[in-house]
Design a protein around this motif. Structure first.
Motif, PDB file in Angstrom:
ATOM      1  N   ARG A 106       0.846  -1.189   0.000  1.00 15.33           N
ATOM      2  CA  ARG A 106       0.000   0.000   0.000  1.00 15.33           C
ATOM      3  C   ARG A 106       0.881   1.239   0.000  1.00 15.33           C
ATOM      4  O   ARG A 106       1.615   1.484   0.952  1.00 15.33           O
ATOM      5  CB  ARG A 106      -0.901  -0.009   1.236  1.00 15.33           C
ATOM      6  CG  ARG A 106      -1.827   1.203   1.335  1.00 15.33           C
ATOM      7  CD  ARG A 106      -2.884   0.953   2.382  1.00 15.33           C
ATOM      8  NE  ARG A 106      -3.760   2.082   2.571  1.00 15.33           N
ATOM      9  CZ  ARG A 106      -4.907   2.034   3.254  1.00 15.33           C
ATOM     10  NH1 ARG A 106      -5.282   0.878   3.805  1.00 15.33           N
ATOM     11  NH2 ARG A 106      -5.661   3.099   3.396  1.00 15.33           N
ATOM     12  N   PRO A 107       0.822   2.037  -1.070  1.00 15.28           N
ATOM     13  CA  PRO A 107       1.633   3.251  -1.111  1.00 15.28           C
ATOM     14  C   PRO A 107       0.927   4.415  -0.433  1.00 15.28           C
ATOM     15  O   PRO A 107      -0.301   4.511  -0.460  1.00 15.28           O
ATOM     16  CB  PRO A 107       1.752   3.521  -2.612  1.00 15.28           C
ATOM     17  CG  PRO A 107       0.444   3.030  -3.170  1.00 15.28           C
ATOM     18  CD  PRO A 107       0.059   1.831  -2.316  1.00 15.28           C
ATOM     19  N   ILE A 108       1.693   5.265   0.201  1.00 13.16           N
ATOM     20  CA  ILE A 108       1.164   6.540   0.682  1.00 13.16           C
ATOM     21  C   ILE A 108       1.510   7.528  -0.422  1.00 13.16           C
ATOM     22  O   ILE A 108       2.659   7.957  -0.555  1.00 13.16           O
ATOM     23  CB  ILE A 108       1.811   6.966   2.015  1.00 13.16           C
ATOM     24  CG1 ILE A 108       1.802   5.778   3.003  1.00 13.16           C
ATOM     25  CG2 ILE A 108       1.086   8.170   2.589  1.00 13.16           C
ATOM     26  CD1 ILE A 108       0.446   5.187   3.278  1.00 13.16           C
ATOM     27  N   ARG A 109       0.565   7.894  -1.250  1.00 10.77           N
ATOM     28  CA  ARG A 109       0.840   8.587  -2.510  1.00 10.77           C
ATOM     29  C   ARG A 109       1.147  10.074  -2.333  1.00 10.77           C
ATOM     30  O   ARG A 109       0.486  10.950  -2.888  1.00 10.77           O
ATOM     31  CB  ARG A 109      -0.314   8.380  -3.491  1.00 10.77           C
ATOM     32  CG  ARG A 109      -0.381   6.968  -4.048  1.00 10.77           C
ATOM     33  CD  ARG A 109      -1.225   6.906  -5.306  1.00 10.77           C
ATOM     34  NE  ARG A 109      -1.255   5.559  -5.847  1.00 10.77           N
ATOM     35  CZ  ARG A 109      -2.186   4.666  -5.545  1.00 10.77           C
ATOM     36  NH1 ARG A 109      -3.159   4.981  -4.709  1.00 10.77           N
ATOM     37  NH2 ARG A 109      -2.159   3.451  -6.071  1.00 10.77           N
ATOM     38  N   ILE A 110       2.181  10.322  -1.575  1.00 15.33           N
ATOM     39  CA  ILE A 110       2.769  11.661  -1.457  1.00 15.33           C
ATOM     40  C   ILE A 110       4.253  11.477  -1.741  1.00 15.33           C
ATOM     41  O   ILE A 110       4.952  10.827  -0.955  1.00 15.33           O
ATOM     42  CB  ILE A 110       2.541  12.260  -0.066  1.00 15.33           C
ATOM     43  CG1 ILE A 110       1.043  12.488   0.165  1.00 15.33           C
ATOM     44  CG2 ILE A 110       3.317  13.573   0.085  1.00 15.33           C
ATOM     45  CD1 ILE A 110       0.698  12.968   1.565  1.00 15.33           C
ATOM     46  N   PRO A 111       4.755  11.986  -2.873  1.00 15.92           N
ATOM     47  CA  PRO A 111       6.173  11.776  -3.214  1.00 15.92           C
ATOM     48  C   PRO A 111       7.085  12.476  -2.219  1.00 15.92           C
ATOM     49  O   PRO A 111       7.180  13.705  -2.202  1.00 15.92           O
ATOM     50  CB  PRO A 111       6.294  12.363  -4.623  1.00 15.92           C
ATOM     51  CG  PRO A 111       5.146  13.316  -4.750  1.00 15.92           C
ATOM     52  CD  PRO A 111       4.037  12.773  -3.893  1.00 15.92           C
ATOM     53  N   ILE A 112       7.756  11.698  -1.403  1.00 18.43           N
ATOM     54  CA  ILE A 112       8.514  12.280  -0.292  1.00 18.43           C
ATOM     55  C   ILE A 112       9.781  13.000  -0.762  1.00 18.43           C
ATOM     56  O   ILE A 112      10.372  13.756  -0.005  1.00 18.43           O
ATOM     57  CB  ILE A 112       8.863  11.201   0.759  1.00 18.43           C
ATOM     58  CG1 ILE A 112       9.710  10.085   0.153  1.00 18.43           C
ATOM     59  CG2 ILE A 112       7.597  10.639   1.376  1.00 18.43           C
ATOM     60  CD1 ILE A 112      10.141   9.039   1.155  1.00 18.43           C
ATOM     61  N   ASP A 113      10.170  12.761  -2.015  1.00 19.55           N
ATOM     62  CA  ASP A 113      11.345  13.446  -2.562  1.00 19.55           C
ATOM     63  C   ASP A 113      10.959  14.448  -3.640  1.00 19.55           C
ATOM     64  O   ASP A 113      11.814  14.974  -4.358  1.00 19.55           O
ATOM     65  CB  ASP A 113      12.326  12.431  -3.142  1.00 19.55           C
ATOM     66  CG  ASP A 113      11.736  11.694  -4.343  1.00 19.55           C
ATOM     67  OD1 ASP A 113      10.492  11.688  -4.495  1.00 19.55           O
ATOM     68  OD2 ASP A 113      12.509  11.141  -5.135  1.00 19.55           O
ATOM     69  N   LYS A 114       9.648  14.710  -3.805  1.00 13.73           N
ATOM     70  CA  LYS A 114       9.120  15.637  -4.809  1.00 13.73           C
ATOM     71  C   LYS A 114       9.557  15.266  -6.223  1.00 13.73           C
ATOM     72  O   LYS A 114       9.695  16.128  -7.094  1.00 13.73           O
ATOM     73  CB  LYS A 114       9.517  17.078  -4.491  1.00 13.73           C
ATOM     74  CG  LYS A 114       8.979  17.592  -3.163  1.00 13.73           C
ATOM     75  CD  LYS A 114       9.214  19.083  -3.021  1.00 13.73           C
ATOM     76  CE  LYS A 114       8.641  19.624  -1.722  1.00 13.73           C
ATOM     77  NZ  LYS A 114       8.753  21.097  -1.619  1.00 13.73           N
ATOM     78  N   GLY A 115       9.792  13.986  -6.448  1.00 12.81           N
ATOM     79  CA  GLY A 115      10.128  13.517  -7.783  1.00 12.81           C
ATOM     80  C   GLY A 115      11.605  13.504  -8.114  1.00 12.81           C
ATOM     81  O   GLY A 115      11.990  13.136  -9.225  1.00 12.81           O
ATOM     82  N   LEU A 116      12.476  13.887  -7.174  1.00 11.25           N
ATOM     83  CA  LEU A 116      13.905  13.978  -7.464  1.00 11.25           C
ATOM     84  C   LEU A 116      14.530  12.624  -7.793  1.00 11.25           C
ATOM     85  O   LEU A 116      15.600  12.568  -8.399  1.00 11.25           O
ATOM     86  CB  LEU A 116      14.658  14.600  -6.282  1.00 11.25           C
ATOM     87  CG  LEU A 116      14.357  16.063  -5.949  1.00 11.25           C
ATOM     88  CD1 LEU A 116      15.338  16.569  -4.890  1.00 11.25           C
ATOM     89  CD2 LEU A 116      14.411  16.945  -7.181  1.00 11.25           C
ATOM     90  N   LEU A 117      13.887  11.537  -7.428  1.00 11.73           N
ATOM     91  CA  LEU A 117      14.443  10.223  -7.716  1.00 11.73           C
ATOM     92  C   LEU A 117      14.536   9.981  -9.222  1.00 11.73           C
ATOM     93  O   LEU A 117      15.319   9.150  -9.676  1.00 11.73           O
ATOM     94  CB  LEU A 117      13.599   9.134  -7.059  1.00 11.73           C
ATOM     95  CG  LEU A 117      14.311   7.821  -6.728  1.00 11.73           C
ATOM     96  CD1 LEU A 117      15.466   8.050  -5.764  1.00 11.73           C
ATOM     97  CD2 LEU A 117      13.338   6.811  -6.146  1.00 11.73           C
ATOM     98  N   GLY A 118      13.747  10.712  -9.996  1.00 10.41           N
ATOM     99  CA  GLY A 118      13.803  10.588 -11.450  1.00 10.41           C
ATOM    100  C   GLY A 118      14.747  11.577 -12.113  1.00 10.41           C
ATOM    101  O   GLY A 118      14.851  11.594 -13.348  1.00 10.41           O
TER     102      GLY A 118
END
Length: 302
Positions: A106-118
């Motif tokens: 179950r994901p908590i759908r708040i990107p904790i890195d604001k997308g920086l992983l991409g």
């Protein structure tokens, strides 16, 4: 009289047992729950990790009582996710999302890195070899973890990708010339350059980009933890604690990227779940403003 006193004594004993039982139940209900979280590799200091500090802040604002505890040993992503699903030895983990991962957790759908992983910079042995040849960048051999979603993303974009289950060996492969580059997210690369990747360099003038979200994941059935964590994250977004922690961790490198002229090569992410909240722009870090449309390059999937 004796029967009366005996009955009264029995009543007192029963009352005492009931009161103490209720007290124990109430104490059990209010006692903090210990949450065991996984660490992706042994090079991390658990308490100083951004994700752990963010997690602690969110739980502090969740309205529930939790105590955080790291797992006894570091583990690769696939094992950490399996531990949550199969053994309940791990309560939560943070990771890049994918359709496959959201099917079992179950994901908590708040990107904790604001997308920086991409946002991916390239770790190389020597600078200046790849950037001038960006149009044939898929000819260069990359390395990634064997169970990382990034591996499949890069392969579907046409890259040659070698893998390993040993995190440390990935850097050694670049250092020894067995591969050309190791894409690392901008939120990972600074710490690695200071430690495990101190013999490597960042290729100038180029960055890979694909939409990606790093979430906290919990077990499918763990509704209480999922709801508490989502509530806590929303609270620290509203009160500014989220941005404060994010800027403390990534502000310097974002400022540096803002000052650099890099060609951004955009890749598709076919693993991105449909539920990813890309429309909520406030949850994502925008690409550097010094990059205009003329410096964007698109690689089509083969």
């Amino acid at each position: 009289m004796f029967k009366y006193l005996h009955a009264h004594a029995v009543l007192l004993v029963v009352s005492f047992i009931i009161v103490n039982t209720l007290s124990l139940v109430q104490a059990a209900e209010t006692a903090p729950r210990t949450l065991v979280y996984a660490l992706p590799n042994s090079n991390l200091n658990p308490m100083s990790t951004y994700q752990v500090r963010l997690l602690q802040a969110a739980l502090n604002h969740s309205g529930e009582h939790f105590v955080l505890k790291p797992a006894a040993e570091a583990m690769v992503q696939s094992r950490a996710l399996k531990e949550i699903t199969d053994t309940s030895q791990i309560d939560l983990f943070w990771s890049m999302t994918s359709e496959a991962r959201e099917k079992i957790l179950r994901p908590i759908r708040i990107p904790i890195d604001k997308g920086l992983l991409g946002w991916r910079l390239l770790l190389v042995k020597e600078q200046g070899h790849i950037a001038p040849n960006w149009q044939r960048i898929t000819a260069f051999r990359m390395v990634q973890g064997h169970d990382w979603p990034d591996t499949e993303i890069l392969r579907k974009a046409g890259f040659k990708v070698d893998t390993s289950a040993d995190f440390n060996s990935l850097f050694n492969m670049i250092e020894k010339g067995r591969a050309d580059a190791m894409p690392r997210s901008v939120n990972e690369i600074q710490g690695e350059l200071a430690t495990i990747a101190n013999k490597l360099n960042v290729e100038p003038g180029i960055m890979l980009y694909y939409p990606a979200a790093q979430y906290f994941f919990v077990a499918k059935h763990d509704d209480k933890l999922a709801l508490a964590l989502e509530y806590g994250l929303k609270q620290i977004i509203q009160n500014g604690v989220f941005d404060q922690l994010f800027n403390e961790e990534y502000g310097d490198i974002l400022q540096q990227l803002q000052q650099e002229q890099r060609r951004i090569i955009k890749l598709d992410n076919p693993l991105l779940p449909k539920g990813t909240p890309l429309h909520q722009t406030e949850l994502w870090q925008p690409l550097p403003s010094n990059v205009d449309d003329n410096t964007h390059a698109y690689l089509e999937r083969p």
